[in-house]
Design an enzyme around this catalytic site. Structure first.
Site, PDB file in Angstrom:
ATOM      1  N   LYS A 117      -2.415 -13.393  11.948  1.00  0.00           N
ATOM      2  CA  LYS A 117      -3.885 -13.387  11.881  1.00  0.00           C
ATOM      3  C   LYS A 117      -4.427 -14.484  10.972  1.00  0.00           C
ATOM      4  O   LYS A 117      -5.271 -15.284  11.348  1.00  0.00           O
ATOM      5  CB  LYS A 117      -4.389 -12.042  11.327  1.00  0.00           C
ATOM      6  CG  LYS A 117      -4.684 -10.995  12.325  1.00  0.00           C
ATOM      7  CD  LYS A 117      -5.588  -9.879  11.856  1.00  0.00           C
ATOM      8  CE  LYS A 117      -5.662  -9.592  10.395  1.00  0.00           C
ATOM      9  NZ  LYS A 117      -4.484  -8.983   9.793  1.00  0.00           N
ATOM     10  N   THR A 118      -3.932 -14.491   9.723  1.00  0.00           N
ATOM     11  CA  THR A 118      -4.434 -15.455   8.740  1.00  0.00           C
ATOM     12  C   THR A 118      -4.035 -16.874   9.109  1.00  0.00           C
ATOM     13  O   THR A 118      -4.839 -17.806   9.061  1.00  0.00           O
ATOM     14  CB  THR A 118      -3.913 -15.092   7.340  1.00  0.00           C
ATOM     15  OG1 THR A 118      -4.351 -13.769   7.007  1.00  0.00           O
ATOM     16  CG2 THR A 118      -4.428 -16.055   6.293  1.00  0.00           C
ATOM     17  N   SER A 124      -0.048  -6.766  10.097  1.00  0.00           N
ATOM     18  CA  SER A 124       0.543  -7.668   9.112  1.00  0.00           C
ATOM     19  C   SER A 124       1.768  -8.376   9.694  1.00  0.00           C
ATOM     20  O   SER A 124       2.629  -7.752  10.308  1.00  0.00           O
ATOM     21  CB  SER A 124       0.950  -6.863   7.870  1.00  0.00           C
ATOM     22  OG  SER A 124       1.532  -7.692   6.907  1.00  0.00           O
ATOM     23  N   LYS A 130      -8.560  -2.653   0.491  1.00  0.00           N
ATOM     24  CA  LYS A 130      -8.480  -1.817   1.685  1.00  0.00           C
ATOM     25  C   LYS A 130      -9.281  -0.520   1.551  1.00  0.00           C
ATOM     26  O   LYS A 130      -9.722   0.045   2.562  1.00  0.00           O
ATOM     27  CB  LYS A 130      -7.021  -1.504   2.016  1.00  0.00           C
ATOM     28  CG  LYS A 130      -6.245  -2.721   2.534  1.00  0.00           C
ATOM     29  CD  LYS A 130      -6.873  -3.336   3.778  1.00  0.00           C
ATOM     30  CE  LYS A 130      -5.982  -4.414   4.379  1.00  0.00           C
ATOM     31  NZ  LYS A 130      -6.646  -5.099   5.524  1.00  0.00           N
ATOM     32  N   ARG A 144       1.920 -12.003  -1.759  1.00  0.00           N
ATOM     33  CA  ARG A 144       0.541 -12.196  -1.327  1.00  0.00           C
ATOM     34  C   ARG A 144      -0.187 -13.229  -2.166  1.00  0.00           C
ATOM     35  O   ARG A 144       0.106 -13.407  -3.351  1.00  0.00           O
ATOM     36  CB  ARG A 144      -0.223 -10.875  -1.430  1.00  0.00           C
ATOM     37  CG  ARG A 144       0.224  -9.817  -0.438  1.00  0.00           C
ATOM     38  CD  ARG A 144      -0.428 -10.015   0.899  1.00  0.00           C
ATOM     39  NE  ARG A 144      -0.044  -8.988   1.866  1.00  0.00           N
ATOM     40  CZ  ARG A 144      -0.643  -8.834   3.038  1.00  0.00           C
ATOM     41  NH1 ARG A 144      -1.633  -9.632   3.395  1.00  0.00           N
ATOM     42  NH2 ARG A 144      -0.246  -7.895   3.867  1.00  0.00           N
ATOM     43  N   HIS A 175     -10.492  -4.791  12.033  1.00  0.00           N
ATOM     44  CA  HIS A 175      -9.402  -5.383  11.256  1.00  0.00           C
ATOM     45  C   HIS A 175      -8.946  -6.622  12.019  1.00  0.00           C
ATOM     46  O   HIS A 175      -8.035  -6.564  12.854  1.00  0.00           O
ATOM     47  CB  HIS A 175      -8.260  -4.373  11.110  1.00  0.00           C
ATOM     48  CG  HIS A 175      -7.147  -4.847  10.230  1.00  0.00           C
ATOM     49  ND1 HIS A 175      -5.834  -4.502  10.442  1.00  0.00           N
ATOM     50  CD2 HIS A 175      -7.154  -5.624   9.134  1.00  0.00           C
ATOM     51  CE1 HIS A 175      -5.081  -5.067   9.511  1.00  0.00           C
ATOM     52  NE2 HIS A 175      -5.867  -5.757   8.706  1.00  0.00           N
ATOM     53  N   ASP A 190      -9.614 -11.307   7.723  1.00  0.00           N
ATOM     54  CA  ASP A 190      -9.055  -9.952   7.780  1.00  0.00           C
ATOM     55  C   ASP A 190     -10.024  -8.842   8.195  1.00  0.00           C
ATOM     56  O   ASP A 190      -9.621  -7.916   8.870  1.00  0.00           O
ATOM     57  CB  ASP A 190      -8.455  -9.598   6.419  1.00  0.00           C
ATOM     58  CG  ASP A 190      -7.513  -8.413   6.485  1.00  0.00           C
ATOM     59  OD1 ASP A 190      -6.681  -8.363   7.405  1.00  0.00           O
ATOM     60  OD2 ASP A 190      -7.614  -7.525   5.626  1.00  0.00           O
ATOM     61  N   ARG A 195       0.834  -1.197   0.000  1.00  0.00           N
ATOM     62  CA  ARG A 195       0.000   0.000   0.000  1.00  0.00           C
ATOM     63  C   ARG A 195       0.873   1.252   0.000  1.00  0.00           C
ATOM     64  O   ARG A 195       2.009   1.235   0.438  1.00  0.00           O
ATOM     65  CB  ARG A 195      -0.915   0.017   1.226  1.00  0.00           C
ATOM     66  CG  ARG A 195      -2.021  -1.016   1.212  1.00  0.00           C
ATOM     67  CD  ARG A 195      -2.912  -0.904   2.433  1.00  0.00           C
ATOM     68  NE  ARG A 195      -2.153  -1.053   3.690  1.00  0.00           N
ATOM     69  CZ  ARG A 195      -1.792  -0.055   4.466  1.00  0.00           C
ATOM     70  NH1 ARG A 195      -2.086   1.197   4.145  1.00  0.00           N
ATOM     71  NH2 ARG A 195      -1.103  -0.274   5.581  1.00  0.00           N
TER      72      ARG A 195
END
Length: 526
Positions: free
Chosen positions: A237-238, A233, A196, A317, A215, A252, A55
């Site tokens: 989390k994932t 990040s 996003k 990604r 988030h 997410d 980003r």
């Protein structure tokens, strides 16, 4: 000098070179034929994003107009741009796209039909359209017949802004106009900007409907018990929400309404640097036909993806639809969470691998949103650096932080949710000295929290951070549960803990109108 006449979006979408709601197979075919992407050995599409491999927060704006002027938390995250500058840029982008072959996706953000947002995404790249097709919620044929977009994303990656004319900071721009219900993106090929930007829109709209936008990832146990995983990040989390023994709600973005939790998206966007079938089988096996890889290097001859190759970026990604995870919950709507987990990758090696938080400590750590950058991952970073991102998602929050924090506090209270802080970072010393937390141990600690096994254990307070550390945990060596025990030099640990505590305190000084009870939950930096 401008030679084109002004065009409207609806006019150019009536052109012959516009394709609506193509199938996955057709999108893959076009993406490869246009030579902007390649197929991997598993059938996934892989593309390179060029200059921008992540980003571009300095190029993100919100149009400052009367309907939002007094609601937005203006600053470095939510930069204002005038209506006049937006209108000029919008018209130039539309005129530019009039000569392009475009692909359009119609779908939704929000799995709960009461709160979902009908969206339209207009793309210049086929692989971008495949990305949004897999990441957002795909409508049925019946839903398509009556679909009317309430927000439109226009993505023109090959159009570059002129800062002097358009009021941007560079050639790149990501601009949300709430009055015109448009997101305008250009000058970047990084597909995550589309995902996003809609999340930012939902973070503005949902709280005004008394829904907390978050988030975080979420999953559900066999008995319908729900857990949330907050984290920036790289904190896991994932990875940690993709649990073979629990249903995945999403990885997410979620909303928490008066009825429970729902996924905002219809897909997952996983980091895949160092991805392996052994450690993360659910994610590894989801990368197949229809999935999209960004900046993943493949073998020229075999087209096998090399997930260990970071020559393009560390931020490689994978995007894939939620149903590619075998135990995904579809539709992604569940009850109220009874466990909330804050994930942090503490490269200072200070925080406990798991700790129970009081409600006030939970609010403190939610507002802090801590993790750390590692030495060597960015130019000039020679030792661990503390990173604080309010509510674990500051770049995507248009409203003041206290709006989200107060809503979370109320929901934790109302539904008696237990909050844990889990350190997926370093133990036995800081980065470069200690070791990364063992993933099976982390999974065992989280399992114990979710199954309420930790409720039976005895806890002791951390001397600096005050959080409660269990003395024992099933499947985990008890000596690692207190991080001070894992350091050879105990005085060095104490100094490091005090140093990190002072960074927390300094960061928290930036907040105003915070209740004293939450301030008292701060670590002791003396």
């Amino acid at each position: 000098m401008e030679t084109q006449t002004n065009k409207e979006l609806k006019d150019i979408l009536n052109g012959e070179n516009v394709h609506f709601n193509l199938s996955v197979a057709k999108l893959v075919e076009i993406a490869v034929l246009r030579k902007r992407s390649e197929l991997t050995s598993t059938g996934a599409v892989t593309a390179k994003t060029g200059k921008y491999t992540g980003r571009s927060p300095k190029d993100k704006f919100i149009v400052d107009e009367p309907s939002v002027h007094d609601k937005i938390e203006w600053g470095s995250v939510n930069q204002p741009i005038s209506e006049e500058k937006f209108d000029k840029l919008y018209q130039d982008v539309i005129n530019y796209l009039d000569e392009k072959e475009l692909i359009v996706f119609d779908g939704f953000a929000g799995a709960d039909k009461r709160y979902r947002l009908p969206i339209r995404v207009v793309n210049e790249f086929a692989w971008h359209n495949l990305f949004v097709h897999q990441l957002f919620i795909r409508p049925t044929e019946e839903e398509l017949k009556t679909h009317e977009a309430q927000f439109t994303v226009i993505s023109a990656p090959t159009f570059e802004a002129n800062p002097e004319i358009h009021g941007t900071n560079s050639e790149t721009f990501i601009i949300v106009n709430f009055a015109k219900k448009v997101v305008l993106i250009g000058g970047t090929r990084y597909a995550g900007e589309m995902k996003k930007s809609i999340f930012s829109v939902m973070n503005y709209l949902l709280p005004q409907q008394n829904v907390l936008s978050m988030h975080c990832s979420a999953n559900m146990g066999k008995d319908g018990d729900v857990a949330l995983f907050f984290g920036l990040s790289g904190t896991g989390k994932t990875t940690l929400s993709a649990d073979p023994d629990r249903k995945l709600i999403g990885d997410d973005e979620h909303g928490w309404s008066d009825d429970g939790v729902f996924n905002i998206e219809g897909g997952c966007y996983a980091k895949c640097i160092n991805l392996s079938a052994e450690k993360e089988p659910e994610i590894f096996n989801a990368i197949r036909f229809g999935s999209v890889l960004e900046n993943v290097v493949i073998d020229e001859r075999t087209h096998v993806a090399d997930y260990d190759d970071n020559s393009l970026t560390e931020n490689t990604r994978a995007a894939y639809p939620l149903h590619y995870i075998p135990n995904a919950l579809i539709p992604s709507v569940a009850g109220h969470p009874n466990v909330v987990i804050f994930l942090t990758a503490d490269a200072f090696g200070v925080l406990p691998p798991i700790a129970k938080l009081t409600k006030e400590q939970a609010m403190f750590h939610f507002l802090s949103g801590y993790t750390s950058k590692l030495a060597g991952t960015e130019r000039g970073v020679t030792e661990p650096e503390a990173t604080f991102s309010t509510c674990f998602g500051a770049p995507f929050l248009p409203l003041p932080p206290r709006v989200y924090a107060e809503m979370l506090g109320e929901k934790i209270d109302k539904h008696n949710a237990q909050v844990y802080l889990v350190n997926t970072g370093w133990s036995g010393g800081p980065y470069g000295v200690g070791k990364r937390m063992n993933l099976p141990y982390t999974r065992a600690m989280i399992t114990a929290a979710l199954n309420h096994e930790l409720d039976k254990e005895e806890f002791t307070a951390h001397p600096v951070f005050g959080v409660l550390m269990p003395k024992n945990c099933p499947g985990v060596p008890s000596e690692i549960l207190n991080p001070r025990n894992t350091w050879a030099d105990k005085n060095a640990y104490d100094a490091q803990a005090t140093k990190l505590a002072s960074l927390f305190v300094k960061n928290f000084e930036t907040f105003s109108d915070i209740p004293e009870s939450i301030k008292q939950a701060a670590p002791k930096a003396e």
